[in-house]
Design a protein around this motif. Sequence first.
Motif, PDB file in Angstrom:
ATOM      1  N   LEU A   1       0.958  -1.140   0.174  1.00 53.02           N
ATOM      2  CA  LEU A   1      -0.070   0.132  -0.086  1.00 53.02           C
ATOM      3  C   LEU A   1       0.897   1.267   0.098  1.00 53.02           C
ATOM      4  CD1 LEU A   1      -2.628   1.441   0.199  1.00 53.02           C
ATOM      5  CD2 LEU A   1      -2.715   0.956   2.313  1.00 53.02           C
ATOM      6  N   GLU A   2       1.837   1.220   0.923  1.00 53.58           N
ATOM      7  CA  GLU A   2       2.923   2.437   0.821  1.00 53.58           C
ATOM      8  C   GLU A   2       3.526   2.545  -0.608  1.00 53.58           C
ATOM      9  OE1 GLU A   2       5.560   1.139   3.701  1.00 53.58           O
ATOM     10  OE2 GLU A   2       4.572   2.105   5.567  1.00 53.58           O
ATOM     11  N   PHE A   3       3.813   1.457  -1.368  1.00 52.09           N
ATOM     12  CA  PHE A   3       4.344   1.551  -2.592  1.00 52.09           C
ATOM     13  C   PHE A   3       3.648   2.340  -3.497  1.00 52.09           C
ATOM     14  CE2 PHE A   3       5.761   0.077  -6.707  1.00 52.09           C
ATOM     15  CZ  PHE A   3       7.442   0.233  -6.609  1.00 52.09           C
ATOM     16  N   TYR A   4       2.221   1.670  -3.547  1.00 46.64           N
ATOM     17  CA  TYR A   4       1.241   2.065  -4.697  1.00 46.64           C
ATOM     18  C   TYR A   4       0.952   3.657  -4.243  1.00 46.64           C
ATOM     19  CZ  TYR A   4       0.932  -2.751  -6.131  1.00 46.64           C
ATOM     20  OH  TYR A   4       1.333  -3.986  -6.447  1.00 46.64           O
ATOM     21  N   ASN A   5       0.723   3.949  -3.034  1.00 44.79           N
ATOM     22  CA  ASN A   5       0.435   5.332  -2.878  1.00 44.79           C
ATOM     23  C   ASN A   5       1.536   6.211  -3.272  1.00 44.79           C
ATOM     24  OD1 ASN A   5      -2.029   4.772  -1.351  1.00 44.79           O
ATOM     25  ND2 ASN A   5      -1.157   4.696   0.514  1.00 44.79           N
ATOM     26  N   LYS A   6       2.707   5.988  -3.110  1.00 48.75           N
ATOM     27  CA  LYS A   6       3.976   6.819  -3.636  1.00 48.75           C
ATOM     28  C   LYS A   6       4.095   6.732  -5.153  1.00 48.75           C
ATOM     29  CE  LYS A   6       8.910   7.248  -2.961  1.00 48.75           C
ATOM     30  NZ  LYS A   6      10.331   6.580  -2.567  1.00 48.75           N
ATOM     31  N   TYR A   7       3.852   5.785  -5.883  1.00 48.46           N
ATOM     32  CA  TYR A   7       4.462   5.689  -7.048  1.00 48.46           C
ATOM     33  C   TYR A   7       3.001   5.884  -7.872  1.00 48.46           C
ATOM     34  CZ  TYR A   7       8.843   4.561  -5.808  1.00 48.46           C
ATOM     35  OH  TYR A   7      10.151   4.774  -5.178  1.00 48.46           O
ATOM     36  N   ILE A   8       1.818   5.695  -7.445  1.00 46.66           N
ATOM     37  CA  ILE A   8       0.593   6.059  -8.598  1.00 46.66           C
ATOM     38  C   ILE A   8      -0.167   7.234  -7.821  1.00 46.66           C
ATOM     39  CG2 ILE A   8      -1.624   4.845  -9.453  1.00 46.66           C
ATOM     40  CD1 ILE A   8      -0.406   2.092  -8.578  1.00 46.66           C
ATOM     41  N   GLY A   9      -0.687   7.019  -6.605  1.00 45.95           N
ATOM     42  CA  GLY A   9      -1.380   8.144  -6.026  1.00 45.95           C
ATOM     43  C   GLY A   9      -2.222   7.394  -4.888  1.00 45.95           C
ATOM     44  N   PRO A  10      -2.739   8.342  -3.725  1.00 40.26           N
ATOM     45  CA  PRO A  10      -3.422   7.858  -2.425  1.00 40.26           C
ATOM     46  C   PRO A  10      -4.318   6.909  -2.839  1.00 40.26           C
ATOM     47  CG  PRO A  10      -2.898  10.335  -2.571  1.00 40.26           C
ATOM     48  CD  PRO A  10      -2.566   9.692  -4.020  1.00 40.26           C
ATOM     49  N   TYR A  11      -4.431   5.885  -2.176  1.00 36.43           N
ATOM     50  CA  TYR A  11      -5.511   5.059  -2.109  1.00 36.43           C
ATOM     51  C   TYR A  11      -6.628   5.629  -1.278  1.00 36.43           C
ATOM     52  CZ  TYR A  11      -8.453   0.666  -0.999  1.00 36.43           C
ATOM     53  OH  TYR A  11      -9.374  -0.168  -1.126  1.00 36.43           O
ATOM     54  N   PRO A  12      -8.046   6.011  -2.203  1.00 34.77           N
ATOM     55  CA  PRO A  12      -8.970   6.855  -1.561  1.00 34.77           C
ATOM     56  C   PRO A  12     -10.004   6.054  -0.575  1.00 34.77           C
ATOM     57  CG  PRO A  12      -9.622   5.850  -3.857  1.00 34.77           C
ATOM     58  CD  PRO A  12      -8.266   5.522  -3.364  1.00 34.77           C
ATOM     59  N   TYR A  13      -9.719   4.863  -0.402  1.00 33.69           N
ATOM     60  CA  TYR A  13     -10.742   4.093   0.434  1.00 33.69           C
ATOM     61  C   TYR A  13     -10.300   3.936   1.653  1.00 33.69           C
ATOM     62  CZ  TYR A  13     -12.855   3.363  -4.104  1.00 33.69           C
ATOM     63  OH  TYR A  13     -13.389   3.566  -5.199  1.00 33.69           O
ATOM     64  N   ARG A  14     -11.105   3.544   2.948  1.00 37.17           N
ATOM     65  CA  ARG A  14     -10.498   3.173   4.305  1.00 37.17           C
ATOM     66  C   ARG A  14     -10.266   1.874   4.433  1.00 37.17           C
ATOM     67  NH1 ARG A  14     -15.333   6.124   5.446  1.00 37.17           N
ATOM     68  NH2 ARG A  14     -15.644   4.472   7.074  1.00 37.17           N
ATOM     69  N   GLN A  15     -10.504   0.957   3.678  1.00 37.48           N
ATOM     70  CA  GLN A  15     -10.162  -0.423   3.916  1.00 37.48           C
ATOM     71  C   GLN A  15     -10.142  -1.182   2.752  1.00 37.48           C
ATOM     72  OE1 GLN A  15     -11.635  -3.897   3.589  1.00 37.48           O
ATOM     73  NE2 GLN A  15     -13.259  -3.364   2.329  1.00 37.48           N
TER      74      GLN A  15
END
Length: 592
Positions: free
Chosen positions: A281-295
């Motif tokens: 999750l940290e990787f995808y947030n950094k290289y694509i963009g923030p995950y918008p959901y809470r779970q």
Amino acid sequence: MDVKNYRYTGKQELVYTNNSPDTLKRVFYHLYNNAFQPGSEMDARLKTIADPDKRMVKSFKNGNNTITESRISTLKPDEIGYLNISNIKQDGASVNNNTVGTVLEVSLAKPLLPGQSTTFTLDFEGQVPLQVRRSGRNSEEGVALSMTQWYPKMAEYDFEGWHADPYIGREFHGVWGNFDVKITIDKDYTIGSTGYLQNKNEIGKGYQDEGVKVKYPRKTKTLTWHFKAPMVHDFAWGADKDYIHDMVMGPNNVELHFFYKDNKKYNENWKKLQPKTVELLEFYNKYIGPYPYRQYSVIQGGDGGMEYAMCTLITGNRSYGSLVGVTAHEFAHSWFQHILASNESKHEWMDEGFTSFISDLAMEAVMPNDKKEEQVHPFVDAYANYFYMVKTGKEQPLTTHADRYDQNMLYGISAYSKGEIFLAQLGYVIGQEKLMETLKRFYHDFKFTHPTPNDIKRSAEKVTGAELDWYLMDWAQTTNTIDYSIKEIKEENGKATITLERLGRMPMPIDIIAVYEDGTQESFYIPLQMMWYQKSNPYPNLKRNVLKSWDWAHTTYEFTIDKPKSAVKVMVIDPSELMADVNKENNVYQAQ
């Protein structure tokens, strides 16, 4: 849900807004479960395609012959899937409707004007099929219910019109909405699903707040699970009596849930998976963009791995590396299939290929010990698959509808491998830093919009200033191949002249590295004329020579170096091997 006979009943209220500029006189729903019946289009496809999915057929000996038959064709009445619709109304008025296979056509009682909303209500009853593919009951690993594509799902209407594709092969497309779902099931079952559980203190099952005791009424045989899922285009769930439920917190307070069958051989792998999922999750947030959901939930079920909104269903009896790998891939789909959500049926390579690209990079980051030492880059397998497909002579362009590839092999390599190379090779064309900027720009500009291939091209053009229409056209809309060669090196007046030749139809900019007899090296860069762009130096430790651009019509190109031919030890076109040149043997000159 009746867990004894695998049948279920439901009611649906759907408030639909016409966001198009067109007046709608009808709508379509997908009834995916109807595919799992003898005689369906999915059944027919299994009988006619040359290489049917092995999970969906069974083979047996008849004398010296091996007979292969569709598993759907042998389902009994109490084993098939179905979804029957009744009492369908628009704003309280009955409407004419017609079910054809996996698609329901509804003629509106009143046309829906642009910008207006209307409410559809209906009743439905379904039967969960014996597990054949992705969804169904009683998987090989013993998971009771894999509930995917289980409800009447509105088809997508966009600038191209309706996308009411029958369920034949594999891909999905849907309308974003805010889902409010209540599932009543035997109280012994635990559910992992899309969305946020609204009544966790009532349900228990590892959900309840600390210090809260869950008390069921004495005679309760069922529990109703209440979920809400904002801005998703699908809702899936898995259920079993023996699920273990774990939860860890990821970045930005995202809850990561894990549901898996109690199995001593694999429980340790599932525990080790959990911190790795945080890293993913940290990787995808950094290289694509923030995950918008809470779970996000990783749920054991299905028959391999398949992405759904806020969750995936995967088979769980795997090695640790395989478990992390399939989770990396399915989790990455959240960005490409569920937030960007290109039309998988028409542009399957954008979803599967881009997901494969970023998950291969993620695996290199979170599982570095699994990397093969001889790999020059993490996309080696994708390139190998593509080269194999080219050699078969059966390749079809990426514009082929996902259901209409001649072979599953061609679909798989095209969607996953050639789609992955679209991005990996784009890094060669525009530079690695610009590629990663492009991905982030693409996500930022087109999330929740159903982007098309032109949109990823435009994102790259906006980031770089390059003209890339040629790249999208040749790679995605044709089967043109890349083949450049070092044709000859000759000497005149003590200087070596190198002649290159373009043998394939597809043009490319060219990187060359020369290694000289004295041990020194230098690089040469030949821009592609029609691209109107010069990428940054990929080899900053080497002297770089930017040469004049090469147009497409001239099949050969010459340049001269200020050294004799005898000084050239080795010369290589594209040492990065990110250019998908189909014949690398002619990419190298080596002094004899």
